[in-house]
Design a protein around this motif. Structure first.
Motif, PDB file in Angstrom:
ATOM      1  N   ALA A 906      -7.761   8.242 -13.386  1.00 32.86           N
ATOM      2  CA  ALA A 906      -7.188   9.498 -13.878  1.00 32.86           C
ATOM      3  C   ALA A 906      -6.265  10.172 -12.865  1.00 32.86           C
ATOM      4  CB  ALA A 906      -8.308  10.454 -14.271  1.00 32.86           C
ATOM      5  N   ARG A 907      -6.225   9.664 -11.660  1.00 29.85           N
ATOM      6  CA  ARG A 907      -5.361  10.268 -10.644  1.00 29.85           C
ATOM      7  C   ARG A 907      -3.894  10.017 -10.958  1.00 29.85           C
ATOM      8  NH1 ARG A 907      -8.159   8.709  -4.793  1.00 29.85           N
ATOM      9  NH2 ARG A 907     -10.210   9.642  -5.201  1.00 29.85           N
ATOM     10  N   ARG A 908      -3.060  10.863 -10.423  1.00 28.57           N
ATOM     11  CA  ARG A 908      -1.624  10.668 -10.563  1.00 28.57           C
ATOM     12  C   ARG A 908      -1.123   9.714  -9.486  1.00 28.57           C
ATOM     13  NH1 ARG A 908       0.799  16.767 -11.619  1.00 28.57           N
ATOM     14  NH2 ARG A 908      -0.270  17.152 -13.620  1.00 28.57           N
ATOM     15  N   GLY A 909       0.040   9.171  -9.750  1.00 29.85           N
ATOM     16  CA  GLY A 909       0.655   8.291  -8.770  1.00 29.85           C
ATOM     17  C   GLY A 909       0.711   6.856  -9.254  1.00 29.85           C
ATOM     18  N   SER A 910       1.417   6.043  -8.488  1.00 30.60           N
ATOM     19  CA  SER A 910       1.608   4.649  -8.871  1.00 30.60           C
ATOM     20  C   SER A 910       1.170   3.706  -7.753  1.00 30.60           C
ATOM     21  CB  SER A 910       3.088   4.393  -9.203  1.00 30.60           C
ATOM     22  OG  SER A 910       3.904   4.715  -8.076  1.00 30.60           O
ATOM     23  N   SER A 911       0.260   4.169  -6.906  1.00 34.65           N
ATOM     24  CA  SER A 911      -0.231   3.299  -5.847  1.00 34.65           C
ATOM     25  C   SER A 911      -0.996   2.130  -6.448  1.00 34.65           C
ATOM     26  CB  SER A 911      -1.150   4.083  -4.899  1.00 34.65           C
ATOM     27  OG  SER A 911      -2.334   4.464  -5.572  1.00 34.65           O
ATOM     28  N   GLN A 912      -1.156   1.097  -5.648  1.00 41.39           N
ATOM     29  CA  GLN A 912      -1.889  -0.076  -6.137  1.00 41.39           C
ATOM     30  C   GLN A 912      -3.309   0.308  -6.542  1.00 41.39           C
ATOM     31  OE1 GLN A 912      -3.168  -3.017  -3.282  1.00 41.39           O
ATOM     32  NE2 GLN A 912      -2.706  -4.699  -4.675  1.00 41.39           N
ATOM     33  N   VAL A 914      -4.527   3.171  -7.731  1.00 44.76           N
ATOM     34  CA  VAL A 914      -4.584   3.891  -9.007  1.00 44.76           C
ATOM     35  C   VAL A 914      -4.165   2.983 -10.157  1.00 44.76           C
ATOM     36  CG1 VAL A 914      -3.609   5.821 -10.306  1.00 44.76           C
ATOM     37  CG2 VAL A 914      -4.214   6.118  -7.894  1.00 44.76           C
ATOM     38  N   SER A 915      -3.107   2.219  -9.975  1.00 45.84           N
ATOM     39  CA  SER A 915      -2.621   1.389 -11.077  1.00 45.84           C
ATOM     40  C   SER A 915      -3.625   0.301 -11.438  1.00 45.84           C
ATOM     41  CB  SER A 915      -1.266   0.765 -10.708  1.00 45.84           C
ATOM     42  OG  SER A 915      -1.398  -0.067  -9.566  1.00 45.84           O
ATOM     43  N   GLN A 916      -4.298  -0.272 -10.441  1.00 47.63           N
ATOM     44  CA  GLN A 916      -5.284  -1.314 -10.741  1.00 47.63           C
ATOM     45  C   GLN A 916      -6.538  -0.711 -11.376  1.00 47.63           C
ATOM     46  OE1 GLN A 916      -4.463  -4.262 -10.765  1.00 47.63           O
ATOM     47  NE2 GLN A 916      -2.674  -4.332  -9.421  1.00 47.63           N
ATOM     48  N   ALA A 917      -6.889   0.489 -10.972  1.00 50.85           N
ATOM     49  CA  ALA A 917      -8.022   1.146 -11.630  1.00 50.85           C
ATOM     50  C   ALA A 917      -7.708   1.403 -13.097  1.00 50.85           C
ATOM     51  CB  ALA A 917      -8.346   2.457 -10.907  1.00 50.85           C
ATOM     52  N   LYS A 918      -6.482   1.805 -13.393  1.00 50.27           N
ATOM     53  CA  LYS A 918      -6.081   2.018 -14.794  1.00 50.27           C
ATOM     54  C   LYS A 918      -6.149   0.711 -15.573  1.00 50.27           C
ATOM     55  CE  LYS A 918      -3.097   5.993 -13.844  1.00 50.27           C
ATOM     56  NZ  LYS A 918      -1.712   6.529 -13.799  1.00 50.27           N
ATOM     57  N   ARG A 919      -5.696  -0.358 -14.960  1.00 47.74           N
ATOM     58  CA  ARG A 919      -5.778  -1.666 -15.633  1.00 47.74           C
ATOM     59  C   ARG A 919      -7.218  -2.026 -15.966  1.00 47.74           C
ATOM     60  NH1 ARG A 919      -4.110  -6.466 -12.487  1.00 47.74           N
ATOM     61  NH2 ARG A 919      -4.667  -7.560 -14.397  1.00 47.74           N
ATOM     62  N   LEU A 920      -8.108  -1.824 -15.016  1.00 44.40           N
ATOM     63  CA  LEU A 920      -9.499  -2.194 -15.234  1.00 44.40           C
ATOM     64  C   LEU A 920     -10.129  -1.358 -16.345  1.00 44.40           C
ATOM     65  CD1 LEU A 920     -12.031  -3.754 -14.513  1.00 44.40           C
ATOM     66  CD2 LEU A 920     -12.436  -2.146 -12.633  1.00 44.40           C
TER      67      LEU A 920
END
Length: 944
Positions: A906-912, A914-920
């Protein structure tokens, strides 16, 4: 009056020279040689050779005497040899110098009367001896000066020259050295860089740049040498000096453009740092229009195949710039190269490549579109929807969409039956000839030991006659002292057969009190005690065969077979050896089909050994029962910084208690194994590896062995190589696969060196294939090791990525799903978690697509497979296969674990991260929705 003047008139005879050498009077040797003359030297040479051969047989008790005699002998032989080849071989011999530097001044004076051609020949021959040329540089350089011959250019001589130059001011020394122009280019061509280039790198670089500016060395030749060295490959540390020098030379655009092919080769195959420099140079060339689209596409196809994400991302940026500058023809050449990244292991790389293709897809024709669509089949589930929207109906089905998900695991290894001992004396001698050179083959050694005992029982004289030709060529045959300390297992028995090892030797060794500082010495003593017992039986009255010879390749012994051997012993009226029978008990399989029947048959033998075997088979008690207790990690130092080596032991060993049967009934050499002892203490020096014969001592109690292995496994996570190699042996062994084995496996997955991590991955897959993997336990151990810092997240990510890439996505996710909750200490993710989340997302996307597939027993090429649904029905650690995606998701340790992942997503940003957590999170949600839809469909169908 000198000692030479005190000698009688015949003082110039060879015997006087030999006497001086035997007394170690090296300083007297040159004068005696001068008085001998050519004929006397030739006569003395044979005696000197005989003395050298005699020295090789002297024991360590004469070490001081041998050292002084060798020093004098080296000088005397150098002066007596008339052939250049023989003189160089004598001077370069290791057995004459005893690790001391040569007396260069004495040797140069001694050889000064030889001709220039002879001296030059000796110089080049000494320079060609790789083992000694570097340390012999002063002598070789003196011979070169005396002869005027061309300077040698071998690696050892060049390294010695570089060390000599670096002993003072490098630039000044190079300016005055007559061989600088010849030897400087050779610094770039040696197999390994000279050590001085590392510890005085900046001084060397500054000196070489200055010489190039002055014209003392050819600048173009220096640049070419740097480039050639970087292209050649090798260890990353070996490139640092040459890359830094190349940068300090500041190549012009024309010089860079002339070496375009070299930069392309470096970008494709060189180490990461060198490839990054080459990539920067190619980017400049592309920006200046000096790199064609074809060349850029060619080098991109190689760079995008690399695993270093920094290089791959930089290449995609470079391709994007080139695509913006170019037209349709450029896009048609570059976009297929971009599509190479569709199969990259990193999901962000795949996403960037897909976006780049989508941005420039309208500029290409139908043929290129079809080619790109076919390459998109490599994309994973996360990017499938975007690819389908981009290519539409032209997108072919992905391989993972062809049917229900199937877990691919290696075939579970089956025990291989050990071949019988050699059936004839020639066959036995042939086996021994190989094993006496290298005894790494544990089963081969066991077969040979049994063969020696069998043939000694059948015809001891024939065996001795067959072994004598072999034994006389072994190092120990002509040695009379200190034999037992250095003989290996087979050497000991062979020595007894041929009469070199006596009953006195063996009784003294067997009576020696065991002093163990660690488990490794204890395990070694078990083997030595059994071997010495076998050798003693050969001398006193051989037994017909050995009881403990393994049945299976793991070292295990079949219970029924052991009963048959004891029956034969009873029939022949032979009492078993204590150590041999004790080892047989430790190797015998106490579980599985036939164990109960074997216990009954053993009890019916009516012998003490039969009763002991029956009692042993009926007792489930492990060798070291206390090692089954697992305690939480502690802070042994009390300062908040646990000493992890000790923390590992505390987690596994707590309040150990003794194994009374071993202490009461086994020979003294075995008592350590049953005592109330920790796995090791601070005196152990075995942390570099694990010997194969250690596992063969307890092949049916791998949990005990794993607990003792833990310090070695911990060293693998530090800097030592080989600490995880034993895991492959342990997972194939018998007994419980409990907390100690899983903890050792977890540590191996975080080993520093890639070969150790590969061994741990192999062990993980074998445990899973055998249905013995407790994914939850392994995951929790991994999380704790990461929190403690023993396992680095990037190393763990590499291991689990490798495991998943074999097709074991569900197994890998089952482990990671259990580890993830522990990777948020205090609610915050550990540093480097992004890579692990990326692997977890890949696994869920792959194995969660069809969670209710039909189970399969075997897959292609005999590979074991199992559907997600089949795995979901089992619980880890209960002897079933690892759970699939759905089961692993539900098995994550409570809400806190999933809430932490959701909060991260749920965090903002496009770091690896955060983006991988969204994928999971998205993958898990898709899997859950698929399961719900499938369950609803089943209910509707069942209602009809």
């Amino acid at each position: 009056m000198t000692r030479t003047e005190e000698l009688p008139r015949k003082a110039t005879e060879p015997e006087v020279l030999l006497a001086a050498v035997r007394e170690g009077r090296r300083d007297d040797v040159p004068g005696l040689l001068e008085a001998l003359g050519p004929a006397g030297r030739k006569a003395a040479l044979g005696e000197l050779k005989a003395l050298r051969k005699e020295l090789r047989g002297w024991g360590w008790e004469r070490w001081t005497e041998r050292r002084s005699v060798s020093r004098a002998l080296l000088v005397a032989g150098a002066g007596c040899h008339t052939g250049a080849a023989a003189a160089a071989a004598w001077i370069g011999a290791r057995d004459l110098r005893d690790w001391e530097r040569l007396p260069c001044g004495m040797l140069l004076d001694l050889l000064a009367d030889r001709g220039p051609e002879w001296l030059g020949d000796v110089a080049h021959r000494l320079a060609g001896r790789a083992a000694t040329a570097e340390e012999d540089y002063p002598l070789i350089a003196g011979l070169v000066r005396a002869s005027g011959c061309p300077v040698p250019v071998t690696d050892g001589f060049v390294h010695g020259w570089a060390d000599a130059v670096a002993s003072g001011g490098i630039l000044a020394a190079l300016r005055t050295d007559p061989h600088t122009r010849v030897l400087v280019p050779r610094l770039f061509a040696t197999a390994e860089p000279a050590a001085t280039l590392t510890w005085r790198d900046e001084d060397w670089q500054a000196a070489l740049v200055a010489l190039a500016a002055e014209g003392a060395v050819d600048r173009e030749e220096l640049v070419d040498a740097c480039v050639a060295r970087l292209l050649r490959g090798g260890r990353p540390g070996g490139h640092r000096f040459f890359l830094a020098l190349l940068r300090r030379l500041e190549l012009t655009p024309a010089e860079e453009r002339a070496r375009t092919a070299d930069w392309m080769g470096m970008a494709a195959d060189a180490t990461s740092t060198v490839a990054g420099h080459a990539q920067d140079v190619l980017a400049r060339l592309a920006g200046a229009g000096d790199l064609s689209a074809r060349e850029l596409a060619e080098m991109s196809a190689s760079v995008l195949f690399r695993t270093e994400k920094k290089l791959v991302r930089a290449q995609l940026v470079l391709l994007g710039k080139a695509l913006r500058r170019g037209g349709p023809d450029t896009a048609a050449q570059l976009l297929p190269a971009v599509a190479e990244a569709f199969g990259h292991e990193d999901s962000e790389v795949r996403e960037r490549a897909l976006k780049l293709v989508g941005r420039h897809l309208p500029a290409v024709g139908e043929g290129t579109r079809t080619e790109l669509a076919e390459a998109a089949a490599l994309l994973g589930p996360a990017h499938r929807a975007a690819a389908a929207e981009l290519f539409g109906g032209a997108l072919p089905p992905a391989t993972w969409e062809a049917g229900p998900y199937e877990e691919l695991l290696p075939p579970a290894p089956r025990p291989q039956r050990v071949a019988p001992s050699a059936g004839s004396l020639p066959e036995l001698v042939e086996d021994l000839a190989a094993l006496l050179v290298s005894d790494d083959d544990v089963i081969g050694v066991e077969r040979a030991l049994d063969g020696l005992v069998r043939f000694a029982h059948q015809d001891g004289d024939a065996l001795r006659e067959a072994l004598l030709p072999l034994a006389t060529g072994l190092w120990w045959y002509k040695r009379d002292t200190d034999l037992m300390r250095h003989l290996g297992p087979l050497d000991t028995v062979v020595g007894a057969v041929v009469g070199k090892v006596t009953t006195g030797h063996l009784y003294a060794a067997l009576r020696a009190q065991p002093v163990h500082s660690c488990v490794h010495q204890a395990l070694d003593r078990v083997l030595r005690a059994r071997v010495r017992e076998a050798a003693l039986s050969v001398l006193k009255g051989p037994v017909p065969f050995l009881l403990a010879t393994p049945t299976w390749h793991t070292g295990a012994l079949d219970a029924g077979e052991l009963v048959e051997r004891l029956t034969a012993y009873r029939r022949l009226g032979v009492r078993p050896g204590e150590a041999d029978f004790a080892q047989a008990l430790l190797r015998v399989r106490r579980s599985g089909p036939g164990a109960a029947e074997a216990a009954g048959a053993a009890a019916g033998l009516g012998t003490p050994e039969g009763e002991r075997l029956a009692e042993w088979l009926s007792s489930p008690e492990p060798v070291a029962p206390a090692l089954r207790t697992v305690a939480g990690a502690e802070d042994p130092d009390g300062d908040g910084h646990p000493s992890w080596g000790r923390a590992l032991l505390r987690r596994v060993v707590r309040a150990p208690r003794a194994h009374r049967v071993i202490e009461r009934d086994f020979p003294p050499a075995f008592h350590w194994l049953g005592g109330a002892r920790m796995a090791t203490d601070t005196n152990c020096y075995h942390w570099g590896g694990w010997e194969a014969h250690w596992t063969a001592v307890l092949p049916e109690d791998r949990e005990t062995l794993a607990a003792w292995l833990l310090p070695i496994a911990t060293s693998a996570a530090d800097d030592l190589r080989g600490g995880a190699r034993a895991l492959t042996q342990l997972v194939e062994a018998g007994g419980e696969a409990g907390p100690a084995l899983h903890l050792a496996l977890a540590t191996g997955l975080g080993a520093r060196h890639g070969e150790d991590r590969l061994a741990a991955v192999d062990a993980l897959l074998v445990l899973a294939a055998r249905g013995e993997l407790d994914a939850g336990l392994l995951g929790r151990d991994l999380a704790e090791l990461v929190r403690l810092g023993t396992v680095k997240p990037n190393r763990l990510a590499d291991s689990v990525r490798t495991a998943a890439a074999t097709g074991a996505y569900a197994t890998t996710w089952a482990v990671l799903g259990s580890a993830l909750p522990g990777l948020f200490p205090g609610g915050e993710p550990v540093r480097g978690l992004g890579e692990i989340l990326g692997v977890a997302a890949d696994c869920v996307e792959r194995c969660g697509a069809a969670p209710h597939a039909t189970p399969h027993a075997t897959g292609a090429a005999g590979t074991a497979t199992m559907s997600t649904a089949a795995m979901s029905t089992g619980a880890a650690g209960t002897g079933t296969s690892a759970p699939g995606a759905a089961a692993a998701r539900d098995g994550m340790d409570g809400r806190d674990g999933m809430e932490a992942v959701h909060a991260l997503a749920a965090r903002r940003g496009s770091s690896q991260l955060v983006s991988q957590a969204k994928r999971l999170v998205k993958a898990l949600a898709n899997t859950s929705a698929h399961e719900t839809d499938h369950a609803t469909t089943e209910l509707v169908e069942n209602s009809h």
